[in-house]
Every structure is written in structure tokens, then in C-alpha cells.
Design a protein around this motif. Structure first.
Motif, PDB file in Angstrom:
ATOM      1  N   ILE A   9      -1.453  -1.783  -4.192  1.00  0.00           N
ATOM      2  CA  ILE A   9      -2.598  -0.866  -4.116  1.00  0.00           C
ATOM      3  C   ILE A   9      -2.079   0.535  -3.853  1.00  0.00           C
ATOM      4  O   ILE A   9      -1.290   0.743  -2.915  1.00  0.00           O
ATOM      5  CB  ILE A   9      -3.564  -1.298  -2.992  1.00  0.00           C
ATOM      6  N   ARG A  10      -2.507   1.458  -4.695  1.00  0.00           N
ATOM      7  CA  ARG A  10      -2.068   2.835  -4.469  1.00  0.00           C
ATOM      8  C   ARG A  10      -2.964   3.478  -3.421  1.00  0.00           C
ATOM      9  O   ARG A  10      -4.190   3.471  -3.551  1.00  0.00           O
ATOM     10  CB  ARG A  10      -2.134   3.637  -5.774  1.00  0.00           C
ATOM     11  N   PHE A  31       0.876  -1.172   0.000  1.00  0.00           N
ATOM     12  CA  PHE A  31       0.000   0.000   0.000  1.00  0.00           C
ATOM     13  C   PHE A  31       0.915   1.224   0.000  1.00  0.00           C
ATOM     14  O   PHE A  31       1.653   1.451   0.951  1.00  0.00           O
ATOM     15  CB  PHE A  31      -0.870  -0.046   1.265  1.00  0.00           C
ATOM     16  N   PHE A  83      -8.807  -0.493   2.462  1.00  0.00           N
ATOM     17  CA  PHE A  83      -7.695  -1.450   2.303  1.00  0.00           C
ATOM     18  C   PHE A  83      -7.809  -2.579   3.336  1.00  0.00           C
ATOM     19  O   PHE A  83      -7.701  -3.767   3.006  1.00  0.00           O
ATOM     20  CB  PHE A  83      -6.375  -0.681   2.462  1.00  0.00           C
ATOM     21  N   ASN A  87     -10.821  -4.894   2.495  1.00  0.00           N
ATOM     22  CA  ASN A  87     -10.637  -5.763   1.322  1.00  0.00           C
ATOM     23  C   ASN A  87      -9.514  -6.776   1.510  1.00  0.00           C
ATOM     24  O   ASN A  87      -9.631  -7.918   1.088  1.00  0.00           O
ATOM     25  CB  ASN A  87     -10.314  -4.918   0.080  1.00  0.00           C
ATOM     26  N   GLU A  88      -8.425  -6.353   2.117  1.00  0.00           N
ATOM     27  CA  GLU A  88      -7.221  -7.209   2.124  1.00  0.00           C
ATOM     28  C   GLU A  88      -7.008  -7.977   3.424  1.00  0.00           C
ATOM     29  O   GLU A  88      -6.218  -8.903   3.466  1.00  0.00           O
ATOM     30  CB  GLU A  88      -5.972  -6.362   1.812  1.00  0.00           C
ATOM     31  N   LYS A 112       0.426  -8.119  -4.454  1.00  0.00           N
ATOM     32  CA  LYS A 112      -0.576  -7.178  -4.981  1.00  0.00           C
ATOM     33  C   LYS A 112      -0.158  -5.756  -4.604  1.00  0.00           C
ATOM     34  O   LYS A 112       0.331  -5.533  -3.496  1.00  0.00           O
ATOM     35  CB  LYS A 112      -1.914  -7.508  -4.330  1.00  0.00           C
ATOM     36  N   GLN A 121      -9.277   5.553   2.655  1.00  0.00           N
ATOM     37  CA  GLN A 121      -8.482   4.610   1.830  1.00  0.00           C
ATOM     38  C   GLN A 121      -7.887   3.495   2.683  1.00  0.00           C
ATOM     39  O   GLN A 121      -7.861   2.335   2.292  1.00  0.00           O
ATOM     40  CB  GLN A 121      -7.357   5.357   1.108  1.00  0.00           C
TER      41      GLN A 121
END
Ligand code: NAD
Ligand code: TYD
Length: 347
Positions: A56-57, A32, A69, A72-73, A54, A65
Motif C-alpha cells: 500500500i502506498r 506501507f 491503513f 483496513n489492514e 500486500k 492515510q
């Protein structure tokens, strides 16, 4: 296990991503990163090909954000490398360092509290201990040394450390902190001493040494640092601070001369320029705790690590040339263009 790596597109974070993918293929690594000037997706090109990785920006100061994150993760472990990391930039713009390094850390800690994790690890720095005198080689930083900061950067890192300890005690966030000395190795952004000097020497540009150049840093090869963090997140004790250092102390002048020698370039390229404001004289880490508790040992001697690092910059020109062609040129002009030059006749 899901391991979140914030700041994984930067120097140490990306090396840690590669270390984990290589040594723990059973784990999922999710990076991230906000991709500030210091973050570089090119660095993660090979990782992108690995199905366990993976990217993720996202911005650690952005609560929404960060929470998305986590939802989802579902990280089990979060290792926080994300930071503004350059002392000279902190002297130019302290505010940004407080936002990223302090507020960003608080947002991550809140998310760890809300979603609960097995471990939050804060990557800190020996700079939180201030500096040591040059004439007392017996003195080194231990985990008990006082926090005594010099720059806006180190003050922001120390503040973040205090916040981590407060969340561990008050909310029982299972946190650990590591404080390491200066790292060097592949993917090091060219604003820092070693890559800057390698690249300038390769381009036959002057090598700007701050002040007398006698300041001492305790150099740690980045892979040794990654190995230490890996041990701490898997075997380290919650609530503890671990110092990580390599007993590799060298003055800046020695480092610069070694680089010139290795590249077969003349010492006349060295140019003494105005000193950094508040410049710390010496850092030195006592790593006894991590050695005795977790069995960690630094494996790379500076003399070998610097050769490997120089070779990496020779073999990966396009990586740093892309950086040099961008915004970095303006930074260089701003930082060094009007810096006064000095002659030190005694050196
Ligand atoms: P770096 O500057 O190379 O990389 C920092 C990374 O963090 C970049 O990828 C950047 O995009 C990302 N980032 C910055 N702000 C962000 C934000 N708001 N949200 C998400 N991502 C953000 O730094 P580094 O040298 O790899 O250092 C990593 C960590 O290690 C830092 O916390 C630093 O304080 C610490 N540290 C570094 C050294 C060293 O020698 N480089 C020594 C001791 C401690
Ligand atoms: P740096 O790589 O910025 O790391 P830190 O300040 O976190 O230790 O600098 C390492 C040392 O090199 C420090 O004493 C400042 C000095 N330095 C120079 O002499 N010239 C330079 O152009 C730079 C970037 C650093």
C-alpha cells in the motif's frame, strides 16, 4: 498474524519482507511505503507474487492515510523502517528528517494507541550514541550508553526513540526499539558507501573517500539484522532496547580496498575528497544483551558478506542501472561534483 512493515520498499525493510515471507508463511505482510527516492517497487517484484503480501502506498506523516491503513489492514505488529536514512542528505536538508523520522513516528504511535497493537517496533540506529575514539578499541556502545548525536539524521532518530519510550511509559503502547550498526547486502541504495563503491568501481569511476578514510563502521549483513528484528518482535520484552551489531569493524579505506581487490580494479581509482561535516569517527556495538536474552548471533562474516553483496550487484545490474538513470544522477552531481579533492601522502 498481520505484520505491517512501514518503509518496506527500502533497503532493510524489503529484506525484512522477504525474510518474513520465507520464514513465517503463516503471517500476512502488509507494506506501507511512500515510495520516496529511496523506495523502489521493483525491489518488491517477487513479493508481489506471494498471496501473503500486500503493498500500500502511503505516507507515515499523513494521519488520515495511516488511520485508513490501520482500519483496513488491522495490523497486530508494526515494524517501522520508514525514514530518511542518509546522513549526507540530512546535512543538506534537516527539516525533511524531522518531518519523516520524528513526526512520522509520532503519527504511527498515535495510531497504535488508537487501534491498539500487540507490538510496535522501532528500527533505530547505533548513530544515536554518537561516535567512539579510534584509539580505544575496548569501547563499544551498550544499551546504557548516552544518546549523544552528531548529525541531523542521528538527532532525528534519537528524538524518535525518545518518543517511542514516552508512548510506552505514558500510554502503554507495547513498544520495543532496536539500534543496529551499518547494514550491507542486496537492494542497498547506491548513495551509501558499499553499493556506491561497487558501482563506481564497475564503471571505472573514481571512488570518493571522505577525509582520511580511517573512520570505522561495524558492518552487519542485512539478513542477520532481519533475523534479530524477527526475534525481538516475537520474543523480545516490551519496553526494552536491543543493540544489534556484528563485531565486524572495518575502516572505510579497508572496505574500499576489499571491493577493488574483489573486482580486480586498481587502487588508483580511490580519490580522497572533502570530509563529511561532523563525521563520526567510529561505531562499535556490544550485542551481549540480544545474544544472552534472545540467543541471536550474527552469522555472516564481513569477508563472506562483502563477496555475496558484490555478486548480487553483478547479477542485478538492471536494478541499480534503473536507479542510476533517474534523479540519482542529479544527486551525485550535487554531492560530489564540486567536492574538493585531497591527496593524503601518508596513506
Ligand atoms: P532506505 O532509505 O533504504 O529506505 C527507507 C524507506 O522508507 C523507503 O522505502 C522510503 O520510500 C520509505 N519512506 C521514507 N519516508 C517515508 C514516509 N514519509 N512514509 C512512508 N514511507 C517512507 O532506509 P534503510 O537503509 O532501509 O533503513 C531502514 C531503517 O533502518 C531506517 O529507519 C534507518 O534509520 C534504520 N537504519 C539503517 C541502517 C543502514 O545501515 N541502512 C543502519 C541502522 C539503522
Ligand atoms: P554511509 O554508507 O553513508 O553510512 P553512515 O554515514 O550512516 O555510517 O557511510 C559509511 C562511511 O563511509 C562513513 O564514514 C562515510 C563514508 N563515505 C565515504 O567515505 N564516501 C562516500 O561516498 C560515502 C557515501 C560514505
Amino acid at each position: 498474524m498481520n505484520i505491517a512493515v512501514t518503509g518496506g520498499a527500502g533497503f532493510i525493510g524489503s529484506n525484512f519482507v522477504y525474510y518474513e515471507l520465507k520464514n513465517h508463511p503463516e503471517d500476512r505482510i502488509i507494506c506501507f511505503d511512500a515510495l520516496t527516492y529511496a523506495g523502489n517497487l521493483e525491489t518488491l517484484n517477487s513479493a508481489m507474487e506471494n498471496p501473503s503480501f500486500k503493498f500500500i502506498r502511503g505516507d507515515i506523516t499523513n494521519r488520515k492515510q495511516v488511520e485508513t491503513f490501520f482500519e483496513n489492514e488491522k495490523p497486530d505488529i508494526l515494524v517501522n523502517f520508514a525514514a530518511e536514512s542518509h546522513v549526507d542528505r540530512s546535512i543538506e536538508n534537516p527539516q525533511l528528517f524531522l518531518e519523516t523520522n520524528v513526526l512520522g513516528t509520532s503519527v504511527l504511535l498515535d495510531a497504535c494507541r488508537k487501534y491498539s497493537v500487540d507490538r510496535y517496533h522501532q528500527v533505530s540506529t547505533d548513530e544515536v550514541y554518537g561516535d567512539l575514539p579510534l584509539d580505544r578499541p575496548d569501547m563499544m556502545f551498550t544499551e546504557e550508553s548516552n544518546l549523544h548525536t552528531s548529525s541531523p539524521y542521528s538527532a532525528s532518530k534519537a528524538s524518535a526513540d525518545l518518543l517511542v519510550q514516552a508512548y510506552e511509559r505514558t500510554y502503554k503502547v507495547p513498544a520495543t526499539i532496536s539500534r543496529c550498526s551499518n547494514n550491507y547486502g542486496p537492494f542497498h541504495f547506491p548513495e551509501k558507501l558499499i553499493p556506491l563503491m561497487i558501482i563506481n568501481a564497475l564503471n571505472n569511476r573514481k571512488l570518493p573517500v571522505y577525509g582520511d578514510g580511517l573512520n570505522v563502521r561495524d558492518w552487519l549483513y542485512v539478513e542477520d539484522h532481519c533475523k534479530a528484528i524477527d526475534l525481538i518482535i516475537r520474543e523480545g520484552h516490551v519496553g526494552e532496547v536491543y543493540n544489534i551489531g556484528g563485531h565486524n569493524e572495518h575502516s572505510n579505506m579497508d572496505v574500499v580496498k576489499m571491493i577493488l581487490h574483489e573486482l580486480n580494479k586498481p587502487e588508483s581509482l580511490i580519490e580522497h575528497v572533502a570530509d563529511r561535516k561532523g563525521h563520526d569517527r567510529r561505531y562499535a556495538i556490544d550485542p551481549t544483551k540480544i545474544q544472552t536474552e534472545l540467543g541471536w548471533q550474527p552469522e555472516t562474516k564481513f569477508e563472506d558478506g562483502i563477496k555475496k553483496t558484490i555478486k548480487w550487484y553483478l547479477d542485478n545490474r538492471s536494478w541499480w542501472e534503473h536507479i542510476m538513470n533517474g534523479e540519482y544522477q542529479h544527486y551525485y552531481e550535487r554531492m560530489y561534483g564540486s567536492r574538493k579533492k585531497y591527496v593524503y601522502s601518508s596513506l
